[in-house]
Design a protein around this motif. Structure first.
Motif, PDB file in Angstrom:
ATOM      1  N   LEU A  42       0.842  -1.199   0.000  1.00 23.88           N
ATOM      2  CA  LEU A  42       0.000   0.000   0.000  1.00 23.88           C
ATOM      3  C   LEU A  42       0.878   1.250   0.000  1.00 23.88           C
ATOM      4  O   LEU A  42       1.833   1.336   0.757  1.00 23.88           O
ATOM      5  CB  LEU A  42      -0.905   0.016   1.234  1.00 23.88           C
ATOM      6  N   ARG A  43       0.538   2.216  -0.822  1.00 21.29           N
ATOM      7  CA  ARG A  43       1.284   3.473  -0.864  1.00 21.29           C
ATOM      8  C   ARG A  43       0.703   4.490   0.125  1.00 21.29           C
ATOM      9  O   ARG A  43       1.350   5.446   0.487  1.00 21.29           O
ATOM     10  CB  ARG A  43       1.253   4.047  -2.267  1.00 21.29           C
ATOM     11  N   SER A  44      -0.565   4.267   0.513  1.00 23.66           N
ATOM     12  CA  SER A  44      -1.224   5.198   1.425  1.00 23.66           C
ATOM     13  C   SER A  44      -2.095   4.395   2.378  1.00 23.66           C
ATOM     14  O   SER A  44      -2.757   3.453   1.948  1.00 23.66           O
ATOM     15  CB  SER A  44      -2.090   6.171   0.624  1.00 23.66           C
ATOM     16  N   PRO A  45      -2.091   4.688   3.642  1.00 26.35           N
ATOM     17  CA  PRO A  45      -1.302   5.714   4.307  1.00 26.35           C
ATOM     18  C   PRO A  45       0.176   5.324   4.361  1.00 26.35           C
ATOM     19  O   PRO A  45       0.517   4.145   4.365  1.00 26.35           O
ATOM     20  CB  PRO A  45      -1.911   5.803   5.711  1.00 26.35           C
ATOM     21  N   ALA A  46       1.025   6.319   4.408  1.00 24.64           N
ATOM     22  CA  ALA A  46       2.471   6.112   4.441  1.00 24.64           C
ATOM     23  C   ALA A  46       2.841   5.205   5.609  1.00 24.64           C
ATOM     24  O   ALA A  46       2.288   5.311   6.696  1.00 24.64           O
ATOM     25  CB  ALA A  46       3.193   7.455   4.555  1.00 24.64           C
ATOM     26  N   GLY A  47       3.767   4.298   5.355  1.00 24.05           N
ATOM     27  CA  GLY A  47       4.236   3.404   6.409  1.00 24.05           C
ATOM     28  C   GLY A  47       3.364   2.175   6.621  1.00 24.05           C
ATOM     29  O   GLY A  47       3.599   1.409   7.553  1.00 24.05           O
TER      30      GLY A  47
END
Length: 97
Positions: A42-47
């Motif tokens: 997943l690119r979002s949410p970061a982390g």
């Protein structure tokens, strides 16, 4: 912009030739064990941590007919598919059970 990327890899191994009986009849089939690994980033949410899942399959394939039975175990639950009837020109008739 893509919110996620997914990588899917799979393996399959022919392990035997067996008789299998489904609602459509009894057949001599190739038994295949398979495994599919899915990796989602997943690119979002970061982390966000990656999401991984494994699906294991047991399937029976008949020459001239294709897949006649499959059992898949993996998220979210076990699924089963069975051939209930067919009309394929040139396919062998089912053997008596």
């Amino acid at each position: 912009m893509s919110l996620a990327t997914m990588e899917v890899t799979g393996t399959g191994e022919v392990v035997a030739i067996e008789q299998v009986t489904v609602p459509a009849g009894s057949f001599e089939a190739v038994l295949v064990y398979g495994e599919i690994l899915s990796h989602v980033l997943l690119r979002s949410p970061a982390g966000s941590p990656p999401i991984e899942s494994v699906q294991r399959d047991v399937s029976y394939w008949v020459r001239g007919l294709g897949l006649v039975r499959s059992v898949s175990v993996g998220p979210p639950e076990q699924r089963e598919k069975m051939l209930v009837g067919y009309d394929v020109r040139g396919a062998s008739p089912p053997r008596p059970a």
